[in-house]
Write a protein that holds these residues in place. Structure first.
Motif, PDB file in Angstrom:
ATOM      1  N   THR A 140       0.822  -1.214   0.000  1.00  0.00           N
ATOM      2  CA  THR A 140       0.000   0.000   0.000  1.00  0.00           C
ATOM      3  C   THR A 140       0.850   1.255   0.000  1.00  0.00           C
ATOM      4  OG1 THR A 140      -1.819  -1.151   1.115  1.00  0.00           O
ATOM      5  CG2 THR A 140      -1.808   1.262   1.216  1.00  0.00           C
ATOM      6  N   ASP A 141       1.810   1.329   0.897  1.00  0.00           N
ATOM      7  CA  ASP A 141       2.661   2.524   0.966  1.00  0.00           C
ATOM      8  C   ASP A 141       3.538   2.662  -0.268  1.00  0.00           C
ATOM      9  OD1 ASP A 141       1.586   3.203   3.396  1.00  0.00           O
ATOM     10  OD2 ASP A 141       3.230   2.350   4.585  1.00  0.00           O
ATOM     11  N   THR A 142       3.950   1.523  -0.830  1.00  0.00           N
ATOM     12  CA  THR A 142       4.777   1.567  -2.032  1.00  0.00           C
ATOM     13  C   THR A 142       3.981   2.110  -3.212  1.00  0.00           C
ATOM     14  OG1 THR A 142       6.118  -0.287  -1.242  1.00  0.00           O
ATOM     15  CG2 THR A 142       6.215   0.208  -3.591  1.00  0.00           C
ATOM     16  N   VAL A 143       2.768   1.598  -3.424  1.00  0.00           N
ATOM     17  CA  VAL A 143       1.935   2.084  -4.524  1.00  0.00           C
ATOM     18  C   VAL A 143       1.568   3.550  -4.310  1.00  0.00           C
ATOM     19  CG1 VAL A 143      -0.281   1.793  -5.720  1.00  0.00           C
ATOM     20  CG2 VAL A 143       1.059  -0.220  -5.062  1.00  0.00           C
ATOM     21  N   ARG A 144       1.272   3.920  -3.077  1.00  0.00           N
ATOM     22  CA  ARG A 144       0.928   5.311  -2.785  1.00  0.00           C
ATOM     23  C   ARG A 144       2.092   6.256  -3.127  1.00  0.00           C
ATOM     24  NH1 ARG A 144      -2.954   7.026   0.989  1.00  0.00           N
ATOM     25  NH2 ARG A 144      -2.861   4.995   2.035  1.00  0.00           N
ATOM     26  N   SER A 145       3.311   5.749  -3.050  1.00  0.00           N
ATOM     27  CA  SER A 145       4.507   6.559  -3.321  1.00  0.00           C
ATOM     28  C   SER A 145       5.001   6.385  -4.754  1.00  0.00           C
ATOM     29  CB  SER A 145       5.619   6.164  -2.341  1.00  0.00           C
ATOM     30  OG  SER A 145       5.206   6.291  -0.993  1.00  0.00           O
ATOM     31  N   PHE A 146       4.113   6.059  -5.662  1.00  0.00           N
ATOM     32  CA  PHE A 146       4.514   5.684  -7.018  1.00  0.00           C
ATOM     33  C   PHE A 146       5.340   6.749  -7.719  1.00  0.00           C
ATOM     34  CE2 PHE A 146       0.562   7.963  -7.467  1.00  0.00           C
ATOM     35  CZ  PHE A 146       0.611   8.605  -8.687  1.00  0.00           C
ATOM     36  N   ARG A 147       5.093   8.009  -7.417  1.00  0.00           N
ATOM     37  CA  ARG A 147       5.835   9.080  -8.105  1.00  0.00           C
ATOM     38  C   ARG A 147       7.328   9.048  -7.783  1.00  0.00           C
ATOM     39  NH1 ARG A 147       1.168  11.681  -6.270  1.00  0.00           N
ATOM     40  NH2 ARG A 147      -0.282  12.282  -7.950  1.00  0.00           N
ATOM     41  N   GLU A 148       7.689   8.463  -6.660  1.00  0.00           N
ATOM     42  CA  GLU A 148       9.098   8.413  -6.276  1.00  0.00           C
ATOM     43  C   GLU A 148       9.928   7.516  -7.196  1.00  0.00           C
ATOM     44  OE1 GLU A 148       9.782   7.441  -2.211  1.00  0.00           O
ATOM     45  OE2 GLU A 148       8.175   8.748  -1.465  1.00  0.00           O
ATOM     46  N   TYR A 149       9.252   6.649  -7.920  1.00  0.00           N
ATOM     47  CA  TYR A 149       9.976   5.645  -8.701  1.00  0.00           C
ATOM     48  C   TYR A 149      10.073   5.990 -10.183  1.00  0.00           C
ATOM     49  CZ  TYR A 149       8.894   3.289  -4.351  1.00  0.00           C
ATOM     50  OH  TYR A 149       8.763   2.983  -3.015  1.00  0.00           O
ATOM     51  N   TYR A 150       9.489   7.135 -10.580  1.00  0.00           N
ATOM     52  CA  TYR A 150       9.671   7.594 -11.954  1.00  0.00           C
ATOM     53  C   TYR A 150      11.153   7.873 -12.194  1.00  0.00           C
ATOM     54  CZ  TYR A 150       4.622   8.758 -12.454  1.00  0.00           C
ATOM     55  OH  TYR A 150       3.265   8.721 -12.543  1.00  0.00           O
ATOM     56  N   PRO A 151      11.643   7.750 -13.426  1.00  0.00           N
ATOM     57  CA  PRO A 151      10.920   7.316 -14.630  1.00  0.00           C
ATOM     58  C   PRO A 151      11.061   5.824 -14.909  1.00  0.00           C
ATOM     59  CG  PRO A 151      13.045   8.169 -15.285  1.00  0.00           C
ATOM     60  CD  PRO A 151      12.995   8.267 -13.768  1.00  0.00           C
ATOM     61  N   ASP A 152      11.707   5.120 -14.000  1.00  0.00           N
ATOM     62  CA  ASP A 152      12.034   3.714 -14.279  1.00  0.00           C
ATOM     63  C   ASP A 152      10.914   2.739 -13.953  1.00  0.00           C
ATOM     64  OD1 ASP A 152      14.668   4.424 -15.044  1.00  0.00           O
ATOM     65  OD2 ASP A 152      15.244   4.534 -12.945  1.00  0.00           O
TER      66      ASP A 152
END
Length: 204
Positions: A140-152
């Protein structure tokens, strides 16, 4: 690429541990714009040999806003699960993906791409493996933080019918994550045929 695909489809490395036998299920295109890294094929996918050919796949295509022709076009999508074969049934759902696949094949597959595709990490197995210390400790916390993992990377929950309650209790997923996912795909030129894509809802 053809030789690599033949080697993967002929792989029997885990045959002694697979209840239903060996049947690797992958889709690879060296010019793919997106790579989908999920868990492992379910029984229906094992039987048909077609990746995401089940209820989970229907929901995933709905999230992505793509039709079946686009989804199964290797110029658009490569499909590389954490485990290539159906691992069998456990006490509460399918067993975890066989851990050997990622080490044996993922690096070799990633080396073939002509340009860096967007990688969709579906479920905690893919997220833990690829995000490492950047994984938030839970899905849940990982998906909620999805912007942190752009652009890869773009983390997503698994679209299994078992997880529909998760979508209901986390309405931000449909409200915030799905629109940005679709915008990201549109920016990559991933298109769809509208008549084949049902309306998105968080209530089903």
């Amino acid at each position: 690429m053809e030789e690599l695909l033949r080697d993967i489809l002929a792989c029997t490395f885990c045959k002694e541990h697979l209840q239903a036998g060996v049947r690797p299920v992958v889709q690879i295109g060296k010019s793919s714009k997106v790579i989908i890294i999920g868990q492992a094929p379910g029984r229906r996918v094992h039987e048909t040999g077609i990746p995401w050919n089940d209820a989970s796949g229907k929901t995933l295509r709905q999230w992505l806003n793509v039709d079946t022709a686009t989804f199964y076009n290797p110029e658009m999508f490569s499909i590389m699960p954490m485990g290539f074969c159906y691992p069998g049934k456990g006490k509460s759902g399918d067993l975890p993906p066989m851990p050997q696949c990622a080490g044996l094949w993922h690096t070799k597959i990633l080396e073939i791409f002509t340009s860096a595709p967007l990688v969709l990490l579906i479920g905690q197995y893919a997220q833990r493996y690829y995000l490492g210390t950047k994984y938030k400790g839970n899905l849940t916390d990982t998906v909620r933080s999805f912007r942190e993992y752009y652009p890869d990377f773009f983390p997503l929950p698994h679209p299994s019918p078992r997880n529909q309650n998760w979508v209901k209790v986390n309405p931000w997923f449909v409200q915030d994550v799905i629109p940005e996912l679709r915008e990201k795909l549109n920016s990559l030129g991933v298109t769809r045929l509208p008549e084949d894509v049902p309306a998105l809802t968080s209530q089903k």
